[in-house]
Scaffold this motif. Structure first.
Motif, PDB file in Angstrom:
ATOM      1  N   LEU A  49     -13.967  38.237 120.756  1.00 38.45           N
ATOM      2  CA  LEU A  49     -13.999  38.914 122.058  1.00 38.45           C
ATOM      3  C   LEU A  49     -12.988  40.055 122.147  1.00 38.45           C
ATOM      4  O   LEU A  49     -13.169  40.991 122.936  1.00 38.45           O
ATOM      5  CB  LEU A  49     -13.773  37.907 123.194  1.00 38.45           C
ATOM      6  N   GLY A  50     -11.939  39.998 121.345  1.00 40.88           N
ATOM      7  CA  GLY A  50     -10.916  41.048 121.370  1.00 40.88           C
ATOM      8  C   GLY A  50     -11.488  42.437 121.120  1.00 40.88           C
ATOM      9  O   GLY A  50     -11.176  43.374 121.837  1.00 40.88           O
ATOM     10  N   ASP A  51     -12.343  42.554 120.116  1.00 40.25           N
ATOM     11  CA  ASP A  51     -12.881  43.883 119.788  1.00 40.25           C
ATOM     12  C   ASP A  51     -14.394  43.889 119.585  1.00 40.25           C
ATOM     13  O   ASP A  51     -14.971  44.889 119.159  1.00 40.25           O
ATOM     14  CB  ASP A  51     -12.178  44.450 118.542  1.00 40.25           C
ATOM     15  N   GLY A  52     -15.036  42.767 119.856  1.00 43.90           N
ATOM     16  CA  GLY A  52     -16.492  42.712 119.736  1.00 43.90           C
ATOM     17  C   GLY A  52     -17.004  42.624 118.308  1.00 43.90           C
ATOM     18  O   GLY A  52     -18.204  42.745 118.068  1.00 43.90           O
ATOM     19  N   SER A  53     -16.109  42.388 117.344  1.00 44.33           N
ATOM     20  CA  SER A  53     -16.566  42.347 115.956  1.00 44.33           C
ATOM     21  C   SER A  53     -17.208  41.001 115.606  1.00 44.33           C
ATOM     22  O   SER A  53     -16.868  39.968 116.170  1.00 44.33           O
ATOM     23  CB  SER A  53     -15.394  42.646 115.009  1.00 44.33           C
ATOM     24  N   VAL A  54     -18.141  41.055 114.663  1.00 44.17           N
ATOM     25  CA  VAL A  54     -18.784  39.829 114.173  1.00 44.17           C
ATOM     26  C   VAL A  54     -17.892  39.256 113.080  1.00 44.17           C
ATOM     27  O   VAL A  54     -17.678  39.883 112.053  1.00 44.17           O
ATOM     28  CB  VAL A  54     -20.197  40.126 113.631  1.00 44.17           C
ATOM     29  N   GLU A 250     -17.759  39.198 129.915  1.00 46.66           N
ATOM     30  CA  GLU A 250     -16.584  39.837 130.511  1.00 46.66           C
ATOM     31  C   GLU A 250     -15.632  38.812 131.099  1.00 46.66           C
ATOM     32  O   GLU A 250     -14.426  38.854 130.882  1.00 46.66           O
ATOM     33  CB  GLU A 250     -17.023  40.800 131.632  1.00 46.66           C
ATOM     34  N   GLN A 251     -16.198  37.882 131.889  1.00 48.80           N
ATOM     35  CA  GLN A 251     -15.352  36.902 132.569  1.00 48.80           C
ATOM     36  C   GLN A 251     -14.684  35.964 131.566  1.00 48.80           C
ATOM     37  O   GLN A 251     -13.517  35.601 131.716  1.00 48.80           O
ATOM     38  CB  GLN A 251     -16.177  36.116 133.599  1.00 48.80           C
ATOM     39  N   LEU A 252     -15.428  35.580 130.527  1.00 46.27           N
ATOM     40  CA  LEU A 252     -14.868  34.656 129.538  1.00 46.27           C
ATOM     41  C   LEU A 252     -13.779  35.336 128.720  1.00 46.27           C
ATOM     42  O   LEU A 252     -12.774  34.725 128.363  1.00 46.27           O
ATOM     43  CB  LEU A 252     -15.984  34.104 128.643  1.00 46.27           C
ATOM     44  N   LYS A 253     -13.966  36.609 128.478  1.00 48.72           N
ATOM     45  CA  LYS A 253     -12.943  37.378 127.771  1.00 48.72           C
ATOM     46  C   LYS A 253     -11.687  37.469 128.642  1.00 48.72           C
ATOM     47  O   LYS A 253     -10.570  37.265 128.174  1.00 48.72           O
ATOM     48  CB  LYS A 253     -13.483  38.781 127.454  1.00 48.72           C
ATOM     49  N   ASP A 258     -11.376  33.219 122.914  1.00 45.37           N
ATOM     50  CA  ASP A 258     -11.177  34.017 121.701  1.00 45.37           C
ATOM     51  C   ASP A 258     -12.479  34.513 121.091  1.00 45.37           C
ATOM     52  O   ASP A 258     -12.568  35.655 120.656  1.00 45.37           O
ATOM     53  CB  ASP A 258     -10.417  33.178 120.665  1.00 45.37           C
ATOM     54  N   THR A 259     -13.459  33.632 121.016  1.00 47.88           N
ATOM     55  CA  THR A 259     -14.692  33.932 120.293  1.00 47.88           C
ATOM     56  C   THR A 259     -15.887  33.526 121.144  1.00 47.88           C
ATOM     57  O   THR A 259     -15.784  32.584 121.924  1.00 47.88           O
ATOM     58  CB  THR A 259     -14.706  33.147 118.954  1.00 47.88           C
ATOM     59  N   ALA A 260     -16.996  34.248 120.994  1.00 44.79           N
ATOM     60  CA  ALA A 260     -18.175  33.930 121.793  1.00 44.79           C
ATOM     61  C   ALA A 260     -19.429  33.927 120.933  1.00 44.79           C
ATOM     62  O   ALA A 260     -19.483  34.540 119.867  1.00 44.79           O
ATOM     63  CB  ALA A 260     -18.332  34.924 122.938  1.00 44.79           C
ATOM     64  N   GLN A 261     -20.415  33.221 121.445  1.00 41.28           N
ATOM     65  CA  GLN A 261     -21.664  33.022 120.726  1.00 41.28           C
ATOM     66  C   GLN A 261     -22.751  32.898 121.780  1.00 41.28           C
ATOM     67  O   GLN A 261     -22.556  32.240 122.787  1.00 41.28           O
ATOM     68  CB  GLN A 261     -21.512  31.719 119.927  1.00 41.28           C
ATOM     69  N   HIS A 275     -26.604  40.329 108.190  1.00 39.84           N
ATOM     70  CA  HIS A 275     -26.125  41.434 107.362  1.00 39.84           C
ATOM     71  C   HIS A 275     -26.056  42.683 108.221  1.00 39.84           C
ATOM     72  O   HIS A 275     -25.054  43.385 108.261  1.00 39.84           O
ATOM     73  CB  HIS A 275     -27.101  41.750 106.207  1.00 39.84           C
ATOM     74  N   GLU A 276     -27.153  42.951 108.939  1.00 39.91           N
ATOM     75  CA  GLU A 276     -27.239  44.163 109.755  1.00 39.91           C
ATOM     76  C   GLU A 276     -26.158  44.179 110.833  1.00 39.91           C
ATOM     77  O   GLU A 276     -25.475  45.177 111.026  1.00 39.91           O
ATOM     78  CB  GLU A 276     -28.602  44.260 110.450  1.00 39.91           C
ATOM     79  N   LEU A 277     -26.012  43.052 111.537  1.00 40.20           N
ATOM     80  CA  LEU A 277     -25.050  42.994 112.637  1.00 40.20           C
ATOM     81  C   LEU A 277     -23.626  43.186 112.144  1.00 40.20           C
ATOM     82  O   LEU A 277     -22.862  43.958 112.715  1.00 40.20           O
ATOM     83  CB  LEU A 277     -25.158  41.644 113.356  1.00 40.20           C
ATOM     84  N   ALA A 278     -23.277  42.503 111.053  1.00 37.78           N
ATOM     85  CA  ALA A 278     -21.913  42.579 110.553  1.00 37.78           C
ATOM     86  C   ALA A 278     -21.618  43.975 110.029  1.00 37.78           C
ATOM     87  O   ALA A 278     -20.538  44.515 110.219  1.00 37.78           O
ATOM     88  CB  ALA A 278     -21.690  41.538 109.462  1.00 37.78           C
ATOM     89  N   LEU A 279     -22.619  44.566 109.387  1.00 32.36           N
ATOM     90  CA  LEU A 279     -22.421  45.878 108.792  1.00 32.36           C
ATOM     91  C   LEU A 279     -22.341  46.958 109.870  1.00 32.36           C
ATOM     92  O   LEU A 279     -21.481  47.829 109.832  1.00 32.36           O
ATOM     93  CB  LEU A 279     -23.558  46.179 107.825  1.00 32.36           C
ATOM     94  N   ALA A 280     -23.222  46.857 110.869  1.00 30.84           N
ATOM     95  CA  ALA A 280     -23.215  47.821 111.974  1.00 30.84           C
ATOM     96  C   ALA A 280     -21.847  47.778 112.629  1.00 30.84           C
ATOM     97  O   ALA A 280     -21.260  48.807 112.973  1.00 30.84           O
ATOM     98  CB  ALA A 280     -24.296  47.459 112.987  1.00 30.84           C
TER      99      ALA A 280
END
Ligand code: C2E
Ligand code: CA
Ligand code: CA
Ligand code: CA
Length: 284
Positions: A49-54, A250-253, A258-261, A275-280
């Protein structure tokens, strides 16, 4: 038909019969299905959630049944637990997920360290081979224990004696993360957390559902805020499941999760989708 006991009558219910046959049919078909490779895994991204990274993914098993099509785990995991097939099936899920995680680490190094979450059934916990199998699989695919997180439900651990916790403790000492899954579904005992070898709390979807509206119910907010701060004070990180909307995210962040799913980020899907999501994500 009159039951064998003689004092109980069951109404004829063709639908119940059909369900029973299906249950029975599915149960007896399970071992051959494992031999024939009818199971496959979908992966759902875990988003920091900190930076939206996978940062990783949870492995979720499915069964491509030759007659019934794709069956979700709720249809067959309980049956596999009942017959004990969950032990070899769970071992296969672990092996396949670790193999896949290794592929991701090799191919997409620029995406940063990648973690894989795998669900464990209570019966796998009591199986004496758990630690040895896990070590063997990690070594065989050359994956660091740090990259693996085993998810265990709260109900499987609450009230567990030390013998049951020993293998988890061993894995935890090796660096494997242990997550308490479905946290808050009724067995919660926050004080109990201290004696469990867990370092990740997965807040159940029911909490996330309470945050569908914006602003969320103030009492719901207070409860989640309390859980998060307690978890953090015990050194646990908090993952939230079932995030379906941007408002929830937003509210959970904001509450410090820390992490969301959840579907808001991505539904569970084939490895290529991840692969696509992590690479993007890695390339902006
Ligand atoms: P779980 O571990 O709590 O997994 C999360 C479930 O929520 C998954 O259902 C996932 O598809 C679903 N989900 C994800 N995001 C959302 C969302 O935003 N909204 C909603 N409504 N649902 C969402 P799935 O794949 O049907 O799995 C159900 C359960 O089956 C899992 O619950 C887990 O307990 C079990 N399971 C799945 N794979 C395995 C496995 O390999 N081994 C074992 N022992 N159990 C497994
Ligand atoms: Ca899980
Ligand atoms: Ca670790
Ligand atoms: Ca869960």
């Amino acid at each position: 038909a009159k039951s064998a006991g003689g004092n109980r009558y069951e109404l004829a219910d063709p639908e119940a019969d059909a369900r029973a046959i299906t249950r029975h049919g599915l149960t007896t078909a399970l071992p051959a299905a494992l031999d024939r490779g009818e199971f496959f895994i979908e992966y759902q991204p875990l988003v920091y959630l900190g930076d939206g990274s996978v940062r990783g993914a949870e492995a979720l098993v499915r069964w491509l049944h030759p007659q019934h099509g794709v069956l979700g785990p709720d249809r067959f995991i309980p049956l596999a637990e009942h017959t004990g097939l969950i032990v070899p099936l769970g071992r296969w899920v672990l092996e396949e997920s670790v193999r896949q995680a290794r592929v991701w680490q090799d191919r997409y190094e620029e995406a940063g360290p990648f973690r894989i979450n795998v669900n464990l059934s209570p019966m796998q916990l009591t199986h004496p081979g758990l630690v040895a199998d896990t070590v063997d699989i990690l070594e065989r695919f050359g994956l660091e224990p740090d990259a693996l997180c085993l998810e265990v439900t709260e109900s499987a651990l609450i009230g567990a004696d030390d013998d049951l916790l020993k293998p988890l403790r061993r894995l935890s000492e090796m660096g494997v993360d242990i997550a308490l899954d479905d946290f808050g579904t009724g067995y919660s005992n926050l004080a109990n957390l201290r004696r469990l070898p867990v370092n990740v709390l997965k807040l159940d979807r029911s909490f996330t559902q309470g945050m569908q509206q914006y602003p969320a119910d103030p009492v719901d907010l207070k409860i989640v805020e309390g859980i998060v701060s307690l978890a953090h004070s015990l050194g646990l990180s908090v993952t939230v499941e079932g995030v379906e909307t941007g408002a929830q995210a937003e509210q959970l962040k904001h509450l410090g999760c820390d992490t969301a799913q959840g579907w808001y980020y991505a539904r569970p899907g084939p490895p290529d989708r991840l692969h696509e999501l992590a690479l993007a994500d890695a390339t902006g």
